[in-house]
Design an enzyme around this catalytic site. Structure first.
Site, PDB file in Angstrom:
ATOM      1  N   GLU A 213      40.609  29.893  32.316  1.00 42.55           N
ATOM      2  CA  GLU A 213      39.875  30.925  31.384  1.00 42.55           C
ATOM      3  C   GLU A 213      41.123  32.094  31.337  1.00 42.55           C
ATOM      4  O   GLU A 213      41.191  32.624  32.804  1.00 42.55           O
ATOM      5  CB  GLU A 213      39.762  31.475  32.996  1.00 42.55           C
TER       6      GLU A 213
ATOM      7  N   HIS B  13      26.417  30.493  36.803  1.00 42.85           N
ATOM      8  CA  HIS B  13      27.642  30.939  37.725  1.00 42.85           C
ATOM      9  C   HIS B  13      27.747  32.105  37.778  1.00 42.85           C
ATOM     10  O   HIS B  13      27.562  33.291  36.697  1.00 42.85           O
ATOM     11  CB  HIS B  13      28.680  30.548  35.941  1.00 42.85           C
TER      12      HIS B  13
ATOM     13  N   HIS C 270      29.532  35.017  41.084  1.00 43.16           N
ATOM     14  CA  HIS C 270      30.059  35.514  42.265  1.00 43.16           C
ATOM     15  C   HIS C 270      29.205  36.568  43.397  1.00 43.16           C
ATOM     16  O   HIS C 270      29.745  37.339  43.175  1.00 43.16           O
ATOM     17  CB  HIS C 270      31.485  36.182  42.052  1.00 43.16           C
TER      18      HIS C 270
ATOM     19  N   ASP D 169      28.126  35.184  35.946  1.00 41.05           N
ATOM     20  CA  ASP D 169      29.809  36.036  36.241  1.00 41.05           C
ATOM     21  C   ASP D 169      29.517  37.249  37.202  1.00 41.05           C
ATOM     22  O   ASP D 169      28.736  37.104  37.760  1.00 41.05           O
ATOM     23  CB  ASP D 169      30.512  35.818  35.612  1.00 41.05           C
TER      24      ASP D 169
ATOM     25  N   HIS E  38      36.677  26.332  37.651  1.00 41.20           N
ATOM     26  CA  HIS E  38      37.136  28.267  36.661  1.00 41.20           C
ATOM     27  C   HIS E  38      38.269  27.332  35.986  1.00 41.20           C
ATOM     28  O   HIS E  38      39.100  26.540  36.795  1.00 41.20           O
ATOM     29  CB  HIS E  38      37.529  29.133  37.669  1.00 41.20           C
TER      30      HIS E  38
END
Length: 414
Positions: A205, A54, A56, A301, A202
């Site tokens: 969250e 995971h 970005h 993340d 997601h």
């Protein structure tokens, strides 16, 4: 290349050698070939490559592209990225940052990454064009932030899947209503079936104990029989669930076969921002999920962007922080390695590399001689090997000109 004095996890009382030929193939183990570079592992432990399920990557390393996130909340961070940062993400910009990001992963022993890339300013399409490289495999999630029912997100997600994105994203708790959230889950699964893709959302969250879309996702996965292809990322709301409901949820999660991907470092930074004291940790209940028989993996993340200003893609550090935040105990330390290797391979539906003659060389030599010391120190691997490519992180500690590296890094004997 010959790597000598390597310790295998399943046979830690013996030292072995691994010979890799010019094509990056393991030619033999414990043989006498010595041509090319010779590296002495000095009894360090071999490991499978790490996985970061995971991230970005599309807007990583953009911290100084716009104003800083003064509230530290996820909402402000997302607003900054959407309104200011995404406009500066050109194809050239993404490729330049990605070159550095790939090297950051590689030196930390990460060969496989799942990147959630949004449709804003066509970031996901730019990532699909930029991701090819020999060091790190990047699995792309077509991420419909802030939801399927905003702008033309659904159409763009379809296009991204058609152009090669491997994973359908979703974010049901961010849709405009609960009913829209439920609809978005069904849409994501419809797309996954139609295009034969994986699913990673997601989900929940938030610190809101009433956000319960993980249950919706698990039920959908169970009814369609594709839990093995489904991941639920974050699930930070579970930190706020009452114990009776959470126990019921774990039974469903286990039955459905879904994976849970927690991002402990960034979740600790973001969650609890609306609390006074005491402040919630706001991390998925990693330890309880594992003990309930659910496949759990850990991700990095965000790194150096308006959502999280620090980070370095060191997955051993992520495992170490999971130990800290979720009250693991000393007898459970070594199990944490599975959360960034075996469990993460399963979540991403990847085959684990094997160290044996005839296979492509894909492995790490840790900085330490035990898994315990690897997680305790969270040091980058001593040696990273992928085919013909390799990276070395040499660490030497001297006190009064006497080398003390081994004594300081390796404090516990097996």
């Amino acid at each position: 290349m010959l790597i000598k004095n390597v310790k295998f996890q399943e046979d830690d009382n013996k030292s072995h050698s691994i010979y890799i030929n010019d094509e990056g193939i393991i030619e033999c183990i414990d043989c006498d070939k010595k041509d090319g570079e010779v590296i002495d592992a000095k009894g360090r432990l071999i490991s499978k490559p790490f996985v970061n399920p995971h991230a970005h990557l599309g807007y990583a390393l953009t911290l100084n592209y716009a104003r800083h996130n003064l509230s530290g909340t996820l909402i402000e961070g997302v607003e900054i990225i959407r309104e200011e940062v995404s406009q500066k993400i050109t194809q050239d910009d993404l490729e330049k940052r990605l070159g550095k990001i790939i090297k950051m992963h590689f030196i930390n022993g990460v060969f496989y990454v799942r990147s959630h890339d949004p449709v804003w300013n066509d970031v996901v399409f730019k990532m699909l064009k930029a991701r090819a490289n020999p060091l790190v495999d990047i699995q792309v999630v077509a991420f419909p932030s802030p939801g399927f029912f905003f702008d033309e997100n659904l159409e763009k997600i379809r296009k991204a899947l058609e152009e090669g994105a491997e994973v359908v994203g979703l974010i049901p708790h961010s849709e405009r209503s609960y009913d829209d959230g439920v609809k978005s889950v069904k849409i994501a699964f419809d797309l996954a079936v139609e295009y034969n893709k994986l699913i990673d959302g997601h989900v929940d969250e938030t610190d809101d104990p009433n956000s319960r879309f993980s249950e919706v996702v698990a039920r959908e996965a169970l009814s369609r029989g594709i839990g093995y292809r489904t991941s639920i990322s974050h699930m930070t709301a579970s930190h706020s669930y009452d114990n009776w409901y959470f126990h019921k949820l774990t039974l469903l999660l286990r039955e459905s076969g879904v994976s849970i991907i927690s991002n402990p470092i960034v979740s600790m930074h973001l969650q609890g921002r609306y609390d006074n004291y005491p402040k919630r940790r706001g991390v998925a209940r990693i330890r309880e999920l594992i003990n309930s028989g659910i496949n759990v993996a850990l991700g990095s993340d965000n790194v150096a962007d308006p959502i999280y200003p620090l980070g370095d893609y060191n997955m051993l550090r992520v495992a170490q922080e999971a130990f800290l935040v979720d009250h693991f105990t000393s007898n459970e330390v070594e199990k944490l390695l599975n959360l960034i290797t075996t469990n993460a391979y399963k979540a991403m539906q990847l085959k684990e590399p094997e160290v044996k003659p005839g296979n492509k060389a894909e492995f790490l030599i840790l900085q330490t001689k035990t898994i315990y010391d690897a997680i305790r120190t969270a040091l980058p691997p001593f040696l990273v090997v992928r085919g013909k490519h390799y990276a070395m992180n040499e660490i030497k500690i001297r006190i009064d000109e006497i080398e003390e590296t081994d004594k300081i890094i390796n404090i516990i004997d097996k």
